[in-house]
Design a protein around this motif. Structure first.
Motif, PDB file in Angstrom:
ATOM      1  N   GLU A   1       0.819  -1.217   0.000  1.00 42.15           N
ATOM      2  CA  GLU A   1       0.000   0.000   0.000  1.00 42.15           C
ATOM      3  C   GLU A   1       0.852   1.267   0.000  1.00 42.15           C
ATOM      4  OE1 GLU A   1      -3.837   0.551   1.582  1.00 42.15           O
ATOM      5  OE2 GLU A   1      -3.698  -1.259   2.823  1.00 42.15           O
ATOM      6  N   LEU A   2       1.981   1.226   0.693  1.00 37.25           N
ATOM      7  CA  LEU A   2       2.797   2.434   0.830  1.00 37.25           C
ATOM      8  C   LEU A   2       3.747   2.647  -0.350  1.00 37.25           C
ATOM      9  CD1 LEU A   2       3.657   2.143   4.619  1.00 37.25           C
ATOM     10  CD2 LEU A   2       2.130   3.826   3.564  1.00 37.25           C
ATOM     11  N   LEU A   3       4.233   1.557  -0.954  1.00 37.71           N
ATOM     12  CA  LEU A   3       5.206   1.689  -2.044  1.00 37.71           C
ATOM     13  C   LEU A   3       4.560   1.911  -3.404  1.00 37.71           C
ATOM     14  CD1 LEU A   3       7.808  -1.043  -1.002  1.00 37.71           C
ATOM     15  CD2 LEU A   3       7.877   1.418  -0.579  1.00 37.71           C
ATOM     16  N   LYS A   4       3.304   1.505  -3.543  1.00 34.16           N
ATOM     17  CA  LYS A   4       2.531   1.768  -4.772  1.00 34.16           C
ATOM     18  C   LYS A   4       3.256   1.325  -6.053  1.00 34.16           C
ATOM     19  CE  LYS A   4      -0.014   5.721  -2.869  1.00 34.16           C
ATOM     20  NZ  LYS A   4       0.326   5.456  -1.464  1.00 34.16           N
ATOM     21  N   PRO A   5       3.508   0.028  -6.207  1.00 35.55           N
ATOM     22  CA  PRO A   5       4.191  -0.461  -7.411  1.00 35.55           C
ATOM     23  C   PRO A   5       3.280  -0.476  -8.631  1.00 35.55           C
ATOM     24  CG  PRO A   5       3.470  -2.300  -6.093  1.00 35.55           C
ATOM     25  CD  PRO A   5       3.152  -1.076  -5.286  1.00 35.55           C
ATOM     26  N   LYS A   6       3.883  -0.709  -9.793  1.00 33.14           N
ATOM     27  CA  LYS A   6       3.098  -0.882 -11.018  1.00 33.14           C
ATOM     28  C   LYS A   6       2.515  -2.298 -11.085  1.00 33.14           C
ATOM     29  CE  LYS A   6       5.856   2.335 -13.825  1.00 33.14           C
ATOM     30  NZ  LYS A   6       6.769   2.450 -15.007  1.00 33.14           N
ATOM     31  N   PHE A   7       3.297  -3.278 -10.581  1.00 29.95           N
ATOM     32  CA  PHE A   7       2.868  -4.677 -10.602  1.00 29.95           C
ATOM     33  C   PHE A   7       3.219  -5.336  -9.275  1.00 29.95           C
ATOM     34  CE2 PHE A   7       3.299  -3.641 -15.071  1.00 29.95           C
ATOM     35  CZ  PHE A   7       2.117  -4.162 -15.586  1.00 29.95           C
ATOM     36  N   ALA A   8       2.262  -6.083  -8.748  1.00 30.46           N
ATOM     37  CA  ALA A   8       2.481  -6.820  -7.507  1.00 30.46           C
ATOM     38  C   ALA A   8       2.408  -8.310  -7.796  1.00 30.46           C
ATOM     39  CB  ALA A   8       1.437  -6.437  -6.467  1.00 30.46           C
ATOM     40  N   VAL A   9       3.441  -9.037  -7.406  1.00 30.67           N
ATOM     41  CA  VAL A   9       3.455 -10.489  -7.508  1.00 30.67           C
ATOM     42  C   VAL A   9       3.215 -11.030  -6.106  1.00 30.67           C
ATOM     43  CG1 VAL A   9       4.780 -12.517  -8.180  1.00 30.67           C
ATOM     44  CG2 VAL A   9       5.107 -10.357  -9.406  1.00 30.67           C
ATOM     45  N   LEU A  10       2.119 -11.738  -5.914  1.00 29.82           N
ATOM     46  CA  LEU A  10       1.741 -12.251  -4.600  1.00 29.82           C
ATOM     47  C   LEU A  10       1.965 -13.759  -4.580  1.00 29.82           C
ATOM     48  CD1 LEU A  10      -1.671 -10.357  -4.229  1.00 29.82           C
ATOM     49  CD2 LEU A  10       0.641  -9.509  -3.739  1.00 29.82           C
ATOM     50  N   ASP A  11       2.983 -14.196  -3.839  1.00 29.29           N
ATOM     51  CA  ASP A  11       3.318 -15.611  -3.807  1.00 29.29           C
ATOM     52  C   ASP A  11       2.630 -16.279  -2.616  1.00 29.29           C
ATOM     53  OD1 ASP A  11       4.476 -18.047  -4.420  1.00 29.29           O
ATOM     54  OD2 ASP A  11       6.295 -17.620  -3.265  1.00 29.29           O
TER      55      ASP A  11
ATOM     56  N   GLY B   1      -6.760  -5.206   1.654  1.00 26.20           N
ATOM     57  CA  GLY B   1      -5.593  -4.345   1.443  1.00 26.20           C
ATOM     58  C   GLY B   1      -5.085  -4.405   0.018  1.00 26.20           C
ATOM     59  N   VAL B   2      -5.040  -5.600  -0.538  1.00 24.06           N
ATOM     60  CA  VAL B   2      -4.604  -5.763  -1.932  1.00 24.06           C
ATOM     61  C   VAL B   2      -5.585  -5.058  -2.870  1.00 24.06           C
ATOM     62  CG1 VAL B   2      -4.185  -7.412  -3.791  1.00 24.06           C
ATOM     63  CG2 VAL B   2      -3.387  -7.925  -1.470  1.00 24.06           C
ATOM     64  N   ASN B   3      -6.874  -5.268  -2.643  1.00 19.15           N
ATOM     65  CA  ASN B   3      -7.887  -4.626  -3.494  1.00 19.15           C
ATOM     66  C   ASN B   3      -7.811  -3.102  -3.399  1.00 19.15           C
ATOM     67  OD1 ASN B   3      -8.966  -7.061  -4.403  1.00 19.15           O
ATOM     68  ND2 ASN B   3     -10.420  -7.206  -2.702  1.00 19.15           N
ATOM     69  N   ARG B   4      -7.563  -2.611  -2.198  1.00 13.30           N
ATOM     70  CA  ARG B   4      -7.463  -1.168  -1.985  1.00 13.30           C
ATOM     71  C   ARG B   4      -6.258  -0.596  -2.733  1.00 13.30           C
ATOM     72  NH1 ARG B   4      -8.497  -1.554   3.122  1.00 13.30           N
ATOM     73  NH2 ARG B   4      -6.332  -1.850   3.711  1.00 13.30           N
ATOM     74  N   ALA B   5      -5.122  -1.295  -2.638  1.00 17.33           N
ATOM     75  CA  ALA B   5      -3.920  -0.837  -3.329  1.00 17.33           C
ATOM     76  C   ALA B   5      -4.134  -0.817  -4.836  1.00 17.33           C
ATOM     77  CB  ALA B   5      -2.737  -1.745  -2.973  1.00 17.33           C
ATOM     78  N   LYS B   6      -4.804  -1.833  -5.350  1.00 12.16           N
ATOM     79  CA  LYS B   6      -5.073  -1.885  -6.786  1.00 12.16           C
ATOM     80  C   LYS B   6      -5.999  -0.754  -7.206  1.00 12.16           C
ATOM     81  CE  LYS B   6      -7.174  -4.702 -10.416  1.00 12.16           C
ATOM     82  NZ  LYS B   6      -7.919  -5.917 -10.743  1.00 12.16           N
ATOM     83  N   GLU B   7      -7.034  -0.517  -6.425  1.00 14.10           N
ATOM     84  CA  GLU B   7      -7.991   0.535  -6.758  1.00 14.10           C
ATOM     85  C   GLU B   7      -7.343   1.911  -6.741  1.00 14.10           C
ATOM     86  OE1 GLU B   7     -12.231   2.354  -5.051  1.00 14.10           O
ATOM     87  OE2 GLU B   7     -11.474   0.429  -4.314  1.00 14.10           O
ATOM     88  N   ASN B   8      -6.407   2.116  -5.810  1.00 13.33           N
ATOM     89  CA  ASN B   8      -5.776   3.434  -5.662  1.00 13.33           C
ATOM     90  C   ASN B   8      -4.672   3.696  -6.679  1.00 13.33           C
ATOM     91  OD1 ASN B   8      -7.407   4.093  -3.483  1.00 13.33           O
ATOM     92  ND2 ASN B   8      -5.951   3.340  -1.957  1.00 13.33           N
TER      93      ASN B   8
END
Length: 259
Positions: A162-172, A189-196
């Protein structure tokens, strides 16, 4: 719009029995705003793909490409990949004794953005994000992941996201080891980061339960080091009913894939 492209990627690793090829021609394109779920049996190479993208030194690229907006990730160091916009949420987050969460997060934010965030705004952003993830404020002063439960470590990973705001998140396998409440909070949290941010999400998982909270646009079956089938969200339901045996090499089964 940003694009993450994986092209005919072959990756090997050294084992006690010698060199073993894990990825055998993985090819995939993920665009901004898309959520891709990667499902498949243990031992098929899903985590190898995730860690290769992030630059883990254990995995050696034999051939192929991984491009983020045309930039060759495979020629970058792990920190350069993070600065380019790639984030990896690890299945087993490591502990970093002696480094507080708040110092770690602010240092990472400074490196990714190229400048230090203003203290007052950073403090507010950190506190707000921790509150949304239902993390005790005291965790900000504790060493990174030291003494954290499995669920607390996963929340700390999403806090970074949420704080780093990447272009792509890989969730292992972000869902592994989480109870129902923690799974819901982490997923939110993941959905929120994507929406923002409009980031793209590449989510490795074995089970459909997390897909009830993080809705995939596309589901892939990964077996024997490559993508073998792609479909919509309904493919995950089919896999839960039928399993992976039909996608494994002849003579193998989902139990032997666990080795």
């Amino acid at each position: 719009m940003s694009t993450l492209e994986i092209k005919d990627l072959h990756v090997s690793v050294e084992t006690k029995e010698g060199r073993k090829q894990i990825l055998k021609g993985a090819t995939l394109t993920v665009n901004s705003g898309e959520t891709h779920a990667i499902m498949g049996p243990n031992g098929s190479g899903k985590s190898t793909l995730a860690y290769t993208l992030a630059g883990h030194p254990k995995y050696e690229v034999d051939s192929g490409q991984a491009l983020l907006d045309g930039q060759d990730l495979l020629k970058m160091t792990p920190d350069e990949r993070a600065k380019a916009g790639l984030f990896l949420a690890m299945q087993y987050p490591v502990e970093v004794p002696g480094v507080s969460m708040t110092n770690f997060l602010r240092t990472a934010k400074t490196e990714v953005d190229g400048k230090a965030p203003a203290i007052r705004q950073w403090t507010k952003d950190l506190n707000d994000a921790m509150k949304r993830l239902r993390m005790d404020p005291k965790f900000a002063r504790r060493s990174v992941n030291e003494g954290f439960s499995g669920g607390e470590k996963k929340r700390a990973e999403v806090l970074q996201l949420e704080l780093l705001k990447p272009k792509f998140a890989v969730l292992d396998e972000t869902d592994s080891g989480l109870d129902v409440d923690a799974l819901r909070i982490v997923s939110e949290g993941v959905n929120r980061a994507k929406e923002n941010t409009g980031m793209g999400v590449l989510m490795v998982t074995h089970y459909t339960r997390i897909l009830k909270y993080i809705k995939p646009d596309i589901v892939h079956v990964f077996a024997d080091g490559r993508f073998v089938k792609t479909g919509g969200p309904e493919l995950a339901d089919t896999l839960e009913e039928t399993g992976y045996d039909q996608y494994l090499p002849e003579g193998a089964d989902s139990e032997s894939a666990l080795a």
